[in-house]
Design a protein around this motif. Structure first.
Motif, PDB file in Angstrom:
ATOM      1  N   VAL A   1       6.464 -13.688 116.092  1.00  0.00           N
ATOM      2  CA  VAL A   1       5.129 -13.953 116.626  1.00  0.00           C
ATOM      3  C   VAL A   1       5.123 -13.611 118.102  1.00  0.00           C
ATOM      4  CG1 VAL A   1       4.501 -15.766 114.979  1.00  0.00           C
ATOM      5  CG2 VAL A   1       5.725 -16.377 117.061  1.00  0.00           C
ATOM      6  N   GLY A   2       3.953 -13.248 118.622  1.00  0.00           N
ATOM      7  CA  GLY A   2       3.840 -12.922 120.038  1.00  0.00           C
ATOM      8  C   GLY A   2       3.367 -11.514 120.215  1.00  0.00           C
ATOM      9  N   ALA A   3       4.297 -10.585 120.441  1.00  0.00           N
ATOM     10  CA  ALA A   3       3.935  -9.191 120.678  1.00  0.00           C
ATOM     11  C   ALA A   3       3.412  -8.563 119.404  1.00  0.00           C
ATOM     12  CB  ALA A   3       5.152  -8.412 121.187  1.00  0.00           C
ATOM     13  N   ALA A   4       2.506  -7.607 119.545  1.00  0.00           N
ATOM     14  CA  ALA A   4       1.958  -6.906 118.385  1.00  0.00           C
ATOM     15  C   ALA A   4       3.058  -6.125 117.690  1.00  0.00           C
ATOM     16  CB  ALA A   4       0.838  -5.968 118.817  1.00  0.00           C
ATOM     17  N   ALA A   5       2.953  -6.025 116.396  1.00  0.00           N
ATOM     18  CA  ALA A   5       3.970  -5.322 115.622  1.00  0.00           C
ATOM     19  C   ALA A   5       4.093  -3.882 116.091  1.00  0.00           C
ATOM     20  CB  ALA A   5       3.615  -5.362 114.134  1.00  0.00           C
ATOM     21  N   GLY A   6       5.334  -3.450 116.356  1.00  0.00           N
ATOM     22  CA  GLY A   6       5.583  -2.073 116.748  1.00  0.00           C
ATOM     23  C   GLY A   6       5.422  -1.813 118.241  1.00  0.00           C
ATOM     24  N   SER A   7       4.993  -2.818 119.010  1.00  0.00           N
ATOM     25  CA  SER A   7       4.822  -2.608 120.443  1.00  0.00           C
ATOM     26  C   SER A   7       6.162  -2.719 121.149  1.00  0.00           C
ATOM     27  CB  SER A   7       3.852  -3.643 121.014  1.00  0.00           C
ATOM     28  OG  SER A   7       4.445  -4.924 121.013  1.00  0.00           O
TER      29      SER A   7
ATOM     30  N   VAL B   1       2.322 -25.967 105.471  1.00  0.00           N
ATOM     31  CA  VAL B   1       3.767 -25.739 105.595  1.00  0.00           C
ATOM     32  C   VAL B   1       4.270 -26.444 106.846  1.00  0.00           C
ATOM     33  CG1 VAL B   1       3.802 -23.488 104.436  1.00  0.00           C
ATOM     34  CG2 VAL B   1       3.429 -23.599 106.897  1.00  0.00           C
ATOM     35  N   CYS B   2       5.577 -26.652 106.894  1.00  0.00           N
ATOM     36  CA  CYS B   2       6.208 -27.077 108.147  1.00  0.00           C
ATOM     37  C   CYS B   2       6.475 -25.817 108.965  1.00  0.00           C
ATOM     38  CB  CYS B   2       7.523 -27.799 107.875  1.00  0.00           C
ATOM     39  SG  CYS B   2       7.345 -29.366 107.001  1.00  0.00           S
ATOM     40  N   THR B   3       6.023 -25.810 110.203  1.00  0.00           N
ATOM     41  CA  THR B   3       6.147 -24.621 111.047  1.00  0.00           C
ATOM     42  C   THR B   3       6.885 -24.965 112.327  1.00  0.00           C
ATOM     43  OG1 THR B   3       4.009 -23.857 110.209  1.00  0.00           O
ATOM     44  CG2 THR B   3       4.910 -22.717 112.123  1.00  0.00           C
ATOM     45  N   THR B   4       7.927 -24.215 112.616  1.00  0.00           N
ATOM     46  CA  THR B   4       8.744 -24.437 113.817  1.00  0.00           C
ATOM     47  C   THR B   4       8.792 -23.153 114.633  1.00  0.00           C
ATOM     48  OG1 THR B   4      10.119 -26.004 112.586  1.00  0.00           O
ATOM     49  CG2 THR B   4      10.989 -25.179 114.676  1.00  0.00           C
ATOM     50  N   PHE B   5       8.516 -23.273 115.934  1.00  0.00           N
ATOM     51  CA  PHE B   5       8.568 -22.116 116.818  1.00  0.00           C
ATOM     52  C   PHE B   5       9.956 -22.014 117.445  1.00  0.00           C
ATOM     53  CE2 PHE B   5       8.223 -20.451 121.186  1.00  0.00           C
ATOM     54  CZ  PHE B   5       7.839 -19.154 120.890  1.00  0.00           C
ATOM     55  N   VAL B   6      10.574 -20.834 117.295  1.00  0.00           N
ATOM     56  CA  VAL B   6      11.904 -20.577 117.848  1.00  0.00           C
ATOM     57  C   VAL B   6      11.784 -19.498 118.923  1.00  0.00           C
ATOM     58  CG1 VAL B   6      14.281 -19.885 117.342  1.00  0.00           C
ATOM     59  CG2 VAL B   6      12.926 -21.069 115.589  1.00  0.00           C
ATOM     60  N   PRO B   7      11.929 -19.840 120.213  1.00  0.00           N
ATOM     61  CA  PRO B   7      11.838 -18.812 121.254  1.00  0.00           C
ATOM     62  C   PRO B   7      13.020 -17.857 121.184  1.00  0.00           C
ATOM     63  CG  PRO B   7      12.538 -20.904 122.197  1.00  0.00           C
ATOM     64  CD  PRO B   7      12.179 -21.186 120.762  1.00  0.00           C
ATOM     65  N   THR B   8      12.762 -16.590 121.464  1.00  0.00           N
ATOM     66  CA  THR B   8      13.814 -15.574 121.426  1.00  0.00           C
ATOM     67  C   THR B   8      13.896 -14.877 122.780  1.00  0.00           C
ATOM     68  OG1 THR B   8      12.224 -13.987 120.528  1.00  0.00           O
ATOM     69  CG2 THR B   8      13.599 -15.161 118.955  1.00  0.00           C
TER      70      THR B   8
ATOM     71  N   LEU C   1       9.106  -9.942 122.709  1.00  0.00           N
ATOM     72  CA  LEU C   1       8.898 -10.728 121.501  1.00  0.00           C
ATOM     73  C   LEU C   1       8.857 -12.193 121.892  1.00  0.00           C
ATOM     74  CD1 LEU C   1       8.797 -10.677 118.351  1.00  0.00           C
ATOM     75  CD2 LEU C   1      11.272 -11.006 118.406  1.00  0.00           C
ATOM     76  N   THR C   2       7.732 -12.844 121.645  1.00  0.00           N
ATOM     77  CA  THR C   2       7.589 -14.233 122.058  1.00  0.00           C
ATOM     78  C   THR C   2       8.575 -15.133 121.344  1.00  0.00           C
ATOM     79  OG1 THR C   2       5.248 -13.915 122.528  1.00  0.00           O
ATOM     80  CG2 THR C   2       5.988 -16.165 122.233  1.00  0.00           C
ATOM     81  N   GLY C   3       8.686 -14.973 120.037  1.00  0.00           N
ATOM     82  CA  GLY C   3       9.592 -15.838 119.300  1.00  0.00           C
ATOM     83  C   GLY C   3       9.498 -15.616 117.817  1.00  0.00           C
ATOM     84  N   ILE C   4      10.053 -16.552 117.076  1.00  0.00           N
ATOM     85  CA  ILE C   4      10.065 -16.494 115.615  1.00  0.00           C
ATOM     86  C   ILE C   4       9.406 -17.756 115.077  1.00  0.00           C
ATOM     87  CG2 ILE C   4      11.514 -16.395 113.558  1.00  0.00           C
ATOM     88  CD1 ILE C   4      13.659 -15.061 115.307  1.00  0.00           C
ATOM     89  N   GLN C   5       8.579 -17.587 114.083  1.00  0.00           N
ATOM     90  CA  GLN C   5       7.929 -18.705 113.436  1.00  0.00           C
ATOM     91  C   GLN C   5       8.663 -18.997 112.129  1.00  0.00           C
ATOM     92  OE1 GLN C   5       3.548 -19.474 113.885  1.00  0.00           O
ATOM     93  NE2 GLN C   5       3.577 -18.795 111.769  1.00  0.00           N
ATOM     94  N   LEU C   6       9.334 -20.132 112.089  1.00  0.00           N
ATOM     95  CA  LEU C   6      10.096 -20.549 110.921  1.00  0.00           C
ATOM     96  C   LEU C   6       9.234 -21.495 110.085  1.00  0.00           C
ATOM     97  CD1 LEU C   6      12.716 -20.964 109.261  1.00  0.00           C
ATOM     98  CD2 LEU C   6      13.392 -22.694 110.943  1.00  0.00           C
ATOM     99  N   CYS C   7       8.995 -21.141 108.823  1.00  0.00           N
ATOM    100  CA  CYS C   7       8.126 -21.934 107.951  1.00  0.00           C
ATOM    101  C   CYS C   7       8.911 -22.475 106.761  1.00  0.00           C
ATOM    102  CB  CYS C   7       6.958 -21.090 107.443  1.00  0.00           C
ATOM    103  SG  CYS C   7       5.844 -20.524 108.736  1.00  0.00           S
TER     104      CYS C   7
END
Length: 265
Positions: A167-173, A227-234, A177-183
């Protein structure tokens, strides 16, 4: 000795029993794998697409599930596919006597020994999973995205119906990368966690330790989310040709409400 009248009634009732059992299988599959499309359900359960859609329509009408546009990498012609998730009434329909017994036991523990005892119990329960997952994540190395992928595999194997997406930056840009959304589409302690959030807190803390970064819980099944949603910064991903930043360079910007809206399945 057979009574003709009863034999006919049993024969007439049999299709209804099978229909009900199949509908329960569809509901359980959505609970464990949602959001999921009708086509995926048909493959998973070994049913025809027409049979699955009939059960889906029935479950939607009963208010046990809801649908939304499926998130896909590309969109072809025609109407977009629909993905199905559990509604609150659906979660309640899957509750068992064991769920109520577990909640009663935790209430007794809290009354007899205090809320701290419930917290310690939740932490001990999660610690067992964390110890097992730690060995698997160690094989993934230090890369946070690889470790998150390994965590998703471990959670899915244990029935949490986990998935992850950037999640974060547009795909392919070429931007960061802001991070990962773990569901997690399923949670075995969802019903008790409604009253005792210590279980959600203990799990979130374990994720932080396993992934080596402070993660943020954005939504939970226990609070009525799909869903359970967790934000993981990268770490920041540099444009091609740039020098990669040092280990301390970390994007800690969390998704906004607009970013996560509809992405929590």
């Amino acid at each position: 000795m057979f009574i003709a009248g009863h034999e006919r009634q049993d024969g007439a009732a049999q299709p209804q029993v099978l229909e009900s059992r199949t509908r329960d299988r569809v509901l359980q599959a959505i609970s464990e794998s949602g959001p999921i499309t009708a086509a995926s359900l048909a493959d998973q359960l070994g049913l025809t697409a027409a049979a699955v859609r009939r059960h889906l329509d029935n479950l939607v009408e009963l208010g046990l599930i809801s649908s939304r546009e499926a998130v896909t990498g590309h969109r072809g012609r025609g109407r977009p596919a629909r993905a199905y998730v559990m509604a609150e009434a659906g979660h309640q329909a899957l509750e068992s006597d064991y769920d109520h017994l577990a909640t009663d036991a935790l209430r007794f523990l809290a009354d007899a020994a205090g809320e701290g005892a419930v917290t310690r119990f939740a932490q001990q329960r999660v610690a067992e999973l964390e110890a097992r997952y730690a060995a698997e994540l160690a094989e993934a190395g230090e890369d946070r995205q690889a470790r998150t992928a390994a965590l998703v595999q471990a959670l899915t194997r244990d029935g949490f119906a986990a998935s992850a997406r950037p999640v974060g930056a547009a795909a392919g840009s070429a931007g960061p990368l802001t991070g990962i959304q773990l569901c997690q589409g399923h949670c075995p302690v969802q019903h008790v966690a409604r009253e005792f959030p210590q279980f959600c807190d203990a799990e979130t803390d374990a994720f932080s330790r396993l992934l080596g970064v402070h993660v943020q819980r954005l939504a939970t099944l226990a609070h009525g989310d799909h869903v359970c949603t967790t934000f993981v910064p990268t770490p920041t991903v540099p444009p091609r040709g740039d020098v990669a930043p040092g280990p301390s360079a970390m994007s800690t910007t969390t998704p906004t409400a607009e970013t996560t809206k509809g992405s929590t399945r």
